[in-house]
Scaffold this motif. Structure first.
Motif, short mmCIF file in Angstrom:
data_model
loop_
_atom_site.label_atom_id
_atom_site.label_comp_id
_atom_site.label_asym_id
_atom_site.label_seq_id
_atom_site.Cartn_x
_atom_site.Cartn_y
_atom_site.Cartn_z
N TYR A 168 0.78 -1.18 0.11
CA TYR A 168 0.04 0.08 0.02
C TYR A 168 0.79 1.16 0.06
O TYR A 168 0.47 2.32 -0.74
N THR A 178 -6.12 0.53 -3.08
CA THR A 178 -6.77 1.84 -2.54
C THR A 178 -6.81 1.98 -1.29
O THR A 178 -6.92 2.94 -0.66
N GLN A 182 -7.43 -3.78 0.92
CA GLN A 182 -7.25 -4.05 -0.24
C GLN A 182 -6.04 -4.99 -0.50
O GLN A 182 -5.93 -5.81 -1.29
N SER A 183 -5.11 -4.03 -0.05
CA SER A 183 -3.62 -4.45 -0.22
C SER A 183 -3.25 -5.83 0.35
O SER A 183 -2.66 -6.76 -0.07
N TYR A 185 -5.75 -8.20 0.86
CA TYR A 185 -6.35 -9.16 -0.07
C TYR A 185 -5.41 -9.47 -1.22
O TYR A 185 -5.48 -10.65 -1.52
N TRP A 186 -4.96 -8.55 -1.80
CA TRP A 186 -3.97 -8.87 -2.80
C TRP A 186 -2.58 -9.57 -2.29
O TRP A 186 -2.31 -10.74 -2.99
#
Length: 266
Positions: A168, A178, A182-183, A185-186
């Motif tokens: 991130y 974002t 979210q990071s 999850y990646w």
């Protein structure tokens, strides 16, 4: 006379050592497998719609057979309430309830609810495990490696948080990273070597870190596998006996050696 019949039925239904008990288990196993396969095939729209009446007739037959089996188990159990409220007793009940519920709820508005209930029939497949003696070894191996795997998963949880936060900071929100969740999850998708491709790093540092995560993923997958294999080997070894004559390893239940034929001494 009545007690003798109940005792014989108990030996057949709950026992696995007699010839009749093994035959009962095999027949029940095939019935469970057939009912589960029927549910799976019925879910295909082109098949389930065209042969709807046929699948419904099969479901009625399976439900009647499993209902008879369930009632017999209650009748012959020394403590019926103990069986009814046990795990397998509740599972037996859940596996036959959906069909009876479909007779009670016939309205159009309840159609979707009925379909959801009928999906519970798939839980019959869980009963297959109690007919396999090897299932006990697998369950014991899982129990033996529970704390090691839990500690490993906890470490992985913290690692993905750290790696997600790093990505991130390196990538920012312009390339899809974002937020920190979210990071993360990646990072989970990447470290498990799934790689959906919905979020892709664009910076050089981001690509370097992601390459490290990808290589780390292969090593991480091997760790719980090794823990399970080690525990499984220990459980398998404890369920064996060694022949006193030829030193051959046999099953713990074997009375005679499979290699030399001599009787195995306790």
């Amino acid at each position: 006379m009545k007690d003798n019949m109940k005792q014989k039925l108990f030996t057949i239904v709950f026992g696995h050592d007699t010839k009749a008990g093994k035959l009962f288990d095999v027949i029940l196993l095939y019935l469970i497998a057939a009912s589960v396969i029927t549910v799976i095939i019925e879910s295909v729209p082109t098949i389930g719609t065209f042969y709807q009446q046929f699948f419904w007739s099969l479901e009625i037959i399976f439900t009647i057979l499993f209902s008879i089996e369930y009632l017999i188990r209650i009748y012959i159990s020394p403590k019926p309430y103990k069986y009814i409220f046990s795990f397998w007793g509740l599972l037996d009940l859940v596996s036959i309830l959906p069909t009876y519920l479909s007779f009670l709820f016939l309205g159009y508005h309840y159609l979707l609810v009925i379909r959801v209930f009928r999906l519970l029939r798939v839980f019959r497949i869980l009963r297959l495990s109690k007919f396999n003696k090897e299932a006990g070894i697998i369950l014991n191996a899982l129990k033996a490696s529970y704390y090691k795997i839990s500690l490993f998963l906890l470490a992985m949880f913290f690692l993905t948080i750290i790696l997600g936060t790093v990505m991130y900071v390196l990538e920012g929100g312009e390339t899809g990273f974002t937020s920190i969740p979210q990071s993360i999850y990646w990072a989970i998708v990447t470290i498990t070597t799934v790689g959906y491709g919905d979020i892709v790093p664009a910076t050089i540092l981001g690509k370097v870190v992601s390459s490290f995560i990808m290589l780390l993923g292969y090593a991480i997958i091997a760790v719980p596998t090794g823990i399970m294999v080690s525990a499984f080997n220990k459980q398998s070894y404890t369920n064996t006996s060694r022949c006193n004559s030829c030193d051959h390893i046999n099953s713990i239940e074997a009375k005679y050696c499979n290699n030399c034929g001599n009787k195995i001494k306790a």
